[in-house]
Design a protein around this motif. Structure first.
Motif, PDB file in Angstrom:
ATOM      1  N   ALA A   1       0.837  -1.195   0.000  1.00 60.96           N
ATOM      2  CA  ALA A   1       0.000   0.000   0.000  1.00 60.96           C
ATOM      3  C   ALA A   1       0.875   1.249   0.000  1.00 60.96           C
ATOM      4  CB  ALA A   1      -0.931  -0.003   1.213  1.00 60.96           C
ATOM      5  N   ASN A   2       1.933   1.212   0.805  1.00 61.83           N
ATOM      6  CA  ASN A   2       2.861   2.348   0.828  1.00 61.83           C
ATOM      7  C   ASN A   2       3.556   2.518  -0.514  1.00 61.83           C
ATOM      8  OD1 ASN A   2       2.426   3.318   3.425  1.00 61.83           O
ATOM      9  ND2 ASN A   2       3.746   1.722   4.316  1.00 61.83           N
ATOM     10  N   VAL A   3       3.966   1.393  -1.094  1.00 66.64           N
ATOM     11  CA  VAL A   3       4.629   1.468  -2.410  1.00 66.64           C
ATOM     12  C   VAL A   3       3.666   2.079  -3.435  1.00 66.64           C
ATOM     13  CG1 VAL A   3       5.542   0.088  -4.319  1.00 66.64           C
ATOM     14  CG2 VAL A   3       6.191  -0.454  -1.963  1.00 66.64           C
ATOM     15  N   SER A   4       2.411   1.623  -3.429  1.00 71.39           N
ATOM     16  CA  SER A   4       1.452   2.152  -4.406  1.00 71.39           C
ATOM     17  C   SER A   4       1.240   3.648  -4.188  1.00 71.39           C
ATOM     18  CB  SER A   4       0.112   1.408  -4.324  1.00 71.39           C
ATOM     19  OG  SER A   4      -0.631   1.800  -3.190  1.00 71.39           O
ATOM     20  N   PHE A   5       1.227   4.073  -2.923  1.00 71.73           N
ATOM     21  CA  PHE A   5       1.063   5.504  -2.646  1.00 71.73           C
ATOM     22  C   PHE A   5       2.143   6.328  -3.329  1.00 71.73           C
ATOM     23  CE2 PHE A   5       2.442   9.192  -0.177  1.00 71.73           C
ATOM     24  CZ  PHE A   5       1.273   9.921  -0.099  1.00 71.73           C
ATOM     25  N   TRP A   6       3.387   5.928  -3.132  1.00 75.11           N
ATOM     26  CA  TRP A   6       4.491   6.731  -3.667  1.00 75.11           C
ATOM     27  C   TRP A   6       4.533   6.687  -5.196  1.00 75.11           C
ATOM     28  CZ3 TRP A   6       6.185  10.394  -0.867  1.00 75.11           C
ATOM     29  CH2 TRP A   6       6.172  10.274   0.534  1.00 75.11           C
ATOM     30  N   ILE A   7       4.277   5.523  -5.770  1.00 79.58           N
ATOM     31  CA  ILE A   7       4.334   5.438  -7.234  1.00 79.58           C
ATOM     32  C   ILE A   7       3.202   6.256  -7.854  1.00 79.58           C
ATOM     33  CG2 ILE A   7       4.254   3.874  -9.212  1.00 79.58           C
ATOM     34  CD1 ILE A   7       5.582   1.788  -7.593  1.00 79.58           C
ATOM     35  N   VAL A   8       2.004   6.136  -7.266  1.00 80.96           N
ATOM     36  CA  VAL A   8       0.879   6.920  -7.770  1.00 80.96           C
ATOM     37  C   VAL A   8       1.178   8.413  -7.661  1.00 80.96           C
ATOM     38  CG1 VAL A   8      -1.464   7.619  -7.118  1.00 80.96           C
ATOM     39  CG2 VAL A   8      -0.964   5.209  -7.497  1.00 80.96           C
ATOM     40  N   LEU A   9       1.734   8.804  -6.537  1.00 86.83           N
ATOM     41  CA  LEU A   9       2.037  10.226  -6.328  1.00 86.83           C
ATOM     42  C   LEU A   9       3.065  10.720  -7.342  1.00 86.83           C
ATOM     43  CD1 LEU A   9       1.694  12.761  -4.574  1.00 86.83           C
ATOM     44  CD2 LEU A   9       3.575  11.934  -3.160  1.00 86.83           C
ATOM     45  N   ILE A  10       4.130   9.947  -7.532  1.00 86.31           N
ATOM     46  CA  ILE A  10       5.177  10.363  -8.470  1.00 86.31           C
ATOM     47  C   ILE A  10       4.603  10.422  -9.895  1.00 86.31           C
ATOM     48  CG2 ILE A  10       7.357   9.662  -9.554  1.00 86.31           C
ATOM     49  CD1 ILE A  10       8.095   8.464  -6.739  1.00 86.31           C
ATOM     50  N   GLY A  11       3.859   9.391 -10.275  1.00 81.89           N
ATOM     51  CA  GLY A  11       3.275   9.371 -11.621  1.00 81.89           C
ATOM     52  C   GLY A  11       2.385  10.570 -11.858  1.00 81.89           C
ATOM     53  N   GLN A  12       1.558  10.881 -10.868  1.00 83.25           N
ATOM     54  CA  GLN A  12       0.647  12.011 -11.015  1.00 83.25           C
ATOM     55  C   GLN A  12       1.413  13.326 -11.129  1.00 83.25           C
ATOM     56  OE1 GLN A  12      -0.772  13.749  -7.585  1.00 83.25           O
ATOM     57  NE2 GLN A  12      -1.080  15.446  -8.988  1.00 83.25           N
ATOM     58  N   LEU A  13       2.442  13.487 -10.319  1.00 79.18           N
ATOM     59  CA  LEU A  13       3.202  14.738 -10.358  1.00 79.18           C
ATOM     60  C   LEU A  13       3.935  14.894 -11.684  1.00 79.18           C
ATOM     61  CD1 LEU A  13       4.526  15.042  -6.699  1.00 79.18           C
ATOM     62  CD2 LEU A  13       2.830  16.476  -7.846  1.00 79.18           C
ATOM     63  N   VAL A  14       4.528  13.809 -12.154  1.00 81.12           N
ATOM     64  CA  VAL A  14       5.212  13.883 -13.459  1.00 81.12           C
ATOM     65  C   VAL A  14       4.191  14.310 -14.521  1.00 81.12           C
ATOM     66  CG1 VAL A  14       6.330  12.535 -15.277  1.00 81.12           C
ATOM     67  CG2 VAL A  14       6.990  12.187 -12.899  1.00 81.12           C
ATOM     68  N   TYR A  15       3.021  13.680 -14.462  1.00 81.49           N
ATOM     69  CA  TYR A  15       1.967  14.004 -15.427  1.00 81.49           C
ATOM     70  C   TYR A  15       1.572  15.477 -15.354  1.00 81.49           C
ATOM     71  CZ  TYR A  15      -2.365  13.525 -18.092  1.00 81.49           C
ATOM     72  OH  TYR A  15      -3.350  13.682 -19.024  1.00 81.49           O
ATOM     73  N   THR A  16       1.139  15.915 -14.179  1.00 83.66           N
ATOM     74  CA  THR A  16       0.555  17.253 -14.089  1.00 83.66           C
ATOM     75  C   THR A  16       1.588  18.357 -14.299  1.00 83.66           C
ATOM     76  OG1 THR A  16       0.724  17.077 -11.687  1.00 83.66           O
ATOM     77  CG2 THR A  16      -1.399  16.621 -12.638  1.00 83.66           C
ATOM     78  N   VAL A  17       2.751  18.205 -13.680  1.00 82.20           N
ATOM     79  CA  VAL A  17       3.748  19.267 -13.814  1.00 82.20           C
ATOM     80  C   VAL A  17       4.184  19.395 -15.272  1.00 82.20           C
ATOM     81  CG1 VAL A  17       6.044  20.031 -13.114  1.00 82.20           C
ATOM     82  CG2 VAL A  17       4.501  19.040 -11.416  1.00 82.20           C
ATOM     83  N   THR A  18       4.327  18.257 -15.948  1.00 78.99           N
ATOM     84  CA  THR A  18       4.699  18.292 -17.358  1.00 78.99           C
ATOM     85  C   THR A  18       3.649  19.035 -18.180  1.00 78.99           C
ATOM     86  OG1 THR A  18       5.735  16.147 -17.093  1.00 78.99           O
ATOM     87  CG2 THR A  18       5.321  16.867 -19.340  1.00 78.99           C
TER      88      THR A  18
END
Lengths: 324, 468
Positions: B375-392
């Motif tokens: 669950a912790n791993v999914s949290f961080w990966i989801v967060l990183i993926g979303q940030l890469v997406y939105t900031v880009t």
């Protein structure tokens, strides 16, 4: 008495009332205000064919990448043409303003290019613009147009055509695009399978629709937008004539803006060959400049608002260099 | 007295949500590639114009709504200490829902599409959607009337608010005259159609992507942390001002269009006002954690909720700001807005639904979560993926907007539309990468949930006395 947090029905009714206040003021009341439904004589309903084209535009979700409203912003007007007026959309059900511009706005696309341009572009956008990411829609030319609902559609929309009239519109348009004199005949035949060349295709309809968008308004502006300044120069001379650096820059601009129609080597495609001696509108610096800046009938767009004066001269310098 | 809850529909909707989440994200990845590799538009059914709609509907209505219904049925029973009034109807709801979404996806693939955003479905499916909401509403009201807990908790207000508002929104925007079974025309034309559509479009975001998600937040955050919500009064003020102000703001989607200027200005003013009630909930969430911020480390679910509400807070500041006339002139129609939307959907909505599932599914099956570590791993990966997406997308949007506005010293335009497309290719590629990372995180989340469901029962099913 119990509070509404203990009475679900009362709570729901209160919530509905609260939600309806803003709805009433900003949505319901405007429905009955003249400012949201202005009517002007110059705006004409779609013909049956244009309407079928519009429905294909909707079916293919073109509105996901193309807007149809030019905002009153200087650069936007310079890029697309005059800003959109509320009356222009009187017959639009649904409206197609869109919310994202992956491709260009199309509110003023009607009449900007000749039909041939659209056939070629819809069929294979990257044959004209290598960097385009638009999907190719060549398959529209391989599907016959279904007009069985055309009359019913115009009736639902209240366009006031008789069934006879709708049939006539369809037949008239069919005759136009299948005639040997149709200016886009060559490219249409190229992309339309032989068995459909005498019939209307979905491609014919969407091209008809694209040529209609914004056209009513443009008709009212005819003659107004001519770049008057150009006409005042009696003698115009190209300051870049024969200068290699300018010719190279002109070539780059030509490849980007002109090659789609005049061919990558300027030997002609949709537009005429520019390397021969046939110059319909004249060959002097001044005449060529006016052709580019103001455009010419049958498809040459007016580049005066897009290209700077210098850029136009560089392009002319490049074209001249091809003849030598 | 022990009450057994009827959780078949909760489980059914939970599984449906996970299924449509995968479908919607796969379509999203596909169209993300089409943006820079147009050859992927292999067939009419796979062309961008059709698929984009499948993506938005599949995730918004398929995943989002299923998650919302699952959590709503769960919260409804526990907050009323009453089993569902009509459990059979709830089962029917699950079946009808999945049938409607499957048909919706197929019809959108086939190009049956009204073009009105988030209301693309043709009229027969509209009828199905209305029936589906009525079925839901009957259970909501029925259960509330039979309830054994006198006071309705905050989450129930938000569920009621959603139910009432969606009915008004959906019906009003979808009034259309059929031409055939698969084609209809809206009754509104031009400017009015635009006004109604964006009143709807914006408030669907409000009442589907905000109200029920706040219901989850207000219920599951205290449940997961054991901390009571900081201020009941603040939640009352936030709720009513949010419900009141939201409906005025649709016109900020139509700034500088031919829509009458006063409607635009009113929409803009209320959009700015909307920051207050939105942040009412954000502050309420933060203050709930007061003195217990160490739970961000010690309680794995806390960070999901707090991160989610933080993105909600950022979203509700960014939205009104980009509606300002000067900024909308620059940002509207660019990829910036895509970044904005995805911060809300990936960062707030999905994060909060995922957190609610992490809490709810183990409770439903009477066991612990399969793996806290995953669950912790999914949290961080989801967060990183979303940030890469939105900031880009934000950066790409700024470049796009700047290129559209750039002029030479003589006043002519510096760049063609094509230049601005070519300039965006690198951003679209990085966006795809962000989406891919996010997808991996989501797959881990789904795996974790499914494994929790699958593991043999260890404890007893939850009873009413433990709830609420």
């Amino acid at each position: 008495m119990a509070s509404i947090y203990q009475r679900p029905i009362a709570f729901a009714v209160t919530a509905a009332v609260v939600v309806l206040v803003g709805t009433l003021v900003t949505v319901i009341i405007p429905l009955f205000m003249p400012s949201t439904q202005p009517v002007k004589e110059y705006v004409k309903p779609y013909t049956a064919i244009e309407l079928e084209g519009r429905d294909i535009y909707i079916r293919e979700g073109c509105n996901n990448c193309h807007t149809q409203t030019v905002r009153p912003i200087r650069t936007e007007v310079a890029r697309y043409g005059d800003y959109s007026k509320p009356e222009e959309f009187a017959y639009d059900r649904p409206f197609l303003w869109g919310s994202k511009r992956t491709g260009p706005d199309l509110a003023r696309i009607g009449g900007k290019y000749p039909d041939a341009w659209h056939y070629k572009h819809m069929n294979d956008p990257r044959s004209m613009f290598a960097k385009s990411n638009m999907p190719a829609y060549g398959w529209l030319a391989k599907r016959p147009l279904d007009t069985s609902l055309s009359y019913k559609k115009t009736k639902v929309l209240g366009y006031g055509y008789t069934e006879e009239e709708v049939r006539r519109q369809i037949e008239e348009y069919r005759r136009k695009v299948t005639s040997p004199d149709y200016p886009a005949k060559k490219i249409r035949d190229q992309i339309t399978p032989p068995e459909l060349r005498d019939r209307l295709t979905e491609m014919d309809a969407i091209v008809a629709y694209l040529q209609k968008i914004g056209r009513d308004y443009k008709e009212t502006q005819k003659g107004v937008v001519q770049a008057a300044a150009v006409e005042t120069f009696e003698e115009m001379k190209n300051p870049y004539e024969g200068m290699p650096e300018a010719i190279e820059q002109g070539r780059e601009i030509f490849q980007e803006k002109c090659s789609a129609c005049h061919g990558p080597d300027a030997k002609g495609s949709i537009g005429p060959n520019l390397t021969d001696d046939e110059w319909k509108y004249g060959w002097s610096d001044r005449e060529v400049f006016i052709s580019i800046s103001n455009g010419r009938p049958n498809g040459m767009p007016a580049w005066g608002q897009i290209l700077s004066e210098d850029d136009i001269w560089k392009v002319i310098a490049y074209i001249r260099s091809l003849k030598i | 007295m022990e009450t057994k809850y009827d959780d078949w529909a909760v489980k059914g909707f939970a599984v449906s949500a996970l299924f449509w989440l995968v479908v919607g994200l796969l379509v999203g990845l596909w169209i993300a590639v089409e943006m820079f590799y147009p050859k992927l538009n292999l067939t009419p059914w796979l062309s961008f114009g059709r698929l984009r709609v499948v993506h938005t509907n599949g995730l918004g209505l398929g995943f989002g709504l299923a998650g919302i219904f699952a959590c709503s049925y769960y919260m409804l029973q526990r907050l009323t200490r009453t089993p569902l009034a009509f459990p059979g109807l709830a089962k029917f709801h699950v079946v009808l829902f999945n049938l409607a979404i499957a048909l919706a996806a197929l019809s959108l693939f086939a190009g049956m599409n009204t073009s009105k955003e988030y209301a693309e479905l043709e009229w027969p499916l509209d009828l199905g959607v209305v029936i589906m909401w009525v079925v839901f509403a009957i259970n909501v009201f029925g259960t509330l009337i039979k309830r054994q807990e006198k006071q309705m908790y905050i989450s129930l207000w938000y569920i009621l608010g959603m139910t009432v508002a969606v009915a008004i929104l959906y019906i009003l925007n979808n009034l259309e005259i059929p031409v055939s079974l698969t084609k209809s025309y809206t009754v509104y034309s031009g400017v009015n159609d635009a006004n109604i559509q964006w009143w709807y479009g914006h408030n669907v975001v409000g009442f589907i992507f905000t109200f029920p998600i706040l219901a989850m937040f207000y219920y599951f955050l205290p449940k997961a942390t054991g901390l009571p919500i900081y201020s009941h009064r603040l939640s009352i003020i936030s709720f009513w001002s949010l419900a009141f102000a939201y409906l005025w703001t649709g016109a900020h989607h139509l700034m500088l269009t031919p829509l009458p200027e006063w409607i635009q200005t009113v929409g803009l003013a209320f959009s700015i006002f909307l920051i207050a009630p939105s942040w009412g909930s954000v502050v309420n969430g933060y203050m709930t954690m007061q003195g217990n911020w160490d739970m961000m480390r010690t309680n794995y679910l806390t960070k999901f909720f707090i991160m989610g509400i933080t993105f909600y807070g950022l979203q509700t500041i960014q939205g009104p700001t980009q509606a300002l006339r000067t900024l909308t002139a620059f940002f509207h129609y660019t990829d910036w807005v895509i970044g904005h939307v995805h911060m809300g959907t990936m960062g707030w909505v999905t994060m909060t639904i995922a957190a609610s599932f992490y809490y709810m599914i183990p409770k439903l099956y009477g066991r612990e979560i399969h793996s806290v570590k995953l669950a912790n791993v999914s949290f961080w990966i989801v967060l990183i993926g979303q940030l890469v997406y939105t900031v880009t997308m934000w950066i790409g949007g700024i470049q796009q907007g700047a290129m559209w506005k750039a002029t030479n010293p003589d006043g002519s335009l510096t760049y063609s539309v094509l230049d601005s497309i070519a300039a965006l290719y690198p951003y679209w590629k990085i966006r795809f990468l962000g989406g891919l990372i996010y997808f991996v995180g989501i797959l881990i989340f789904i795996y974790n949930i499914l494994m929790t469901m699958k593991r043999p029962t260890e404890g007893a099913t939850e009873v009413a006395t433990q709830a609420a």
